[in-house]
Design an enzyme around this catalytic site. Sequence first.
Site, mmCIF file in Angstrom:
data_model
loop_
_atom_site.group_PDB
_atom_site.id
_atom_site.type_symbol
_atom_site.label_atom_id
_atom_site.label_comp_id
_atom_site.label_asym_id
_atom_site.label_seq_id
_atom_site.Cartn_x
_atom_site.Cartn_y
_atom_site.Cartn_z
ATOM 1 N N LYS A 103 0.601 -0.866 -0.252
ATOM 2 C CA LYS A 103 0.238 0.283 -0.121
ATOM 3 C C LYS A 103 0.802 1.344 0.466
ATOM 4 C CE LYS A 103 -3.282 1.461 2.268
ATOM 5 N NZ LYS A 103 -4.601 1.450 3.760
ATOM 6 N N HIS A 105 -0.340 4.616 0.365
ATOM 7 C CA HIS A 105 -1.379 5.878 1.085
ATOM 8 C C HIS A 105 -1.634 5.246 2.583
ATOM 9 C CE1 HIS A 105 -4.237 2.996 -1.125
ATOM 10 N NE2 HIS A 105 -4.903 3.529 -0.427
#
Length: 217
Positions: A103, A105
């Site tokens: 991921k 963000h």
Amino acid sequence: MEAYKREFIQFLEGAGVLKFGDFTAKSGRKIPYFINAGDIKTGKQIQKLGEFYAKAYFEKVGNKKTVLYGPAYKGIPIAVSVAVALAKNGLDVPFFFNRKEEKDHGEGGVFVGYTPNQDEEIVIVEDVITAGTAIRESMQILSSLNSKVSAVFVMVDRKEKGKTDKSAMAEVGEEYGFPVYSVVDVYDIIEYLEEDESNRENVERIKNYLAVNGAKD
């Protein structure tokens, strides 16, 4: 056969986790039976699975506190259910799992849940080992941490060759220096099936498969 082994195999069969037919394993081998934790579909089933793993954990590790790691995707509910079962028996352990894609963000990263430190030991909980491919992938993912993997627990030891004539579980254990435990193995499944004459064809197919792909250790 010990009563808990029979109970576990009956549970796997009843939940649709243990199937017979023609399948292709992650290793690419054509196999006559399949173990798929992804077929656990209800709260009661995943609770029961966690209890079997917890029983094996207490037998092999005792009350030692470790960190559970569940590889995505099938290992995630296993890790959660085992953590719950251990907690119900007085051992509260943290758990974490990985994302398939990192991921970029929010909190970011590849891991979700607890972050182990270098003084803590990790126990991997998986569904099954065929050729050791999935465990080696997990070890690569976990290599970014400073923590040590101390054991692996799986539902079934398939007793198959890995890269050599030794079993994949034995090879993984030797390669990384930790034990690999299973609740039952394929010979327990064969013994269970042989109690019912209607299972003769499945028994013969599994035995024939092991004659070619079975480990020599």
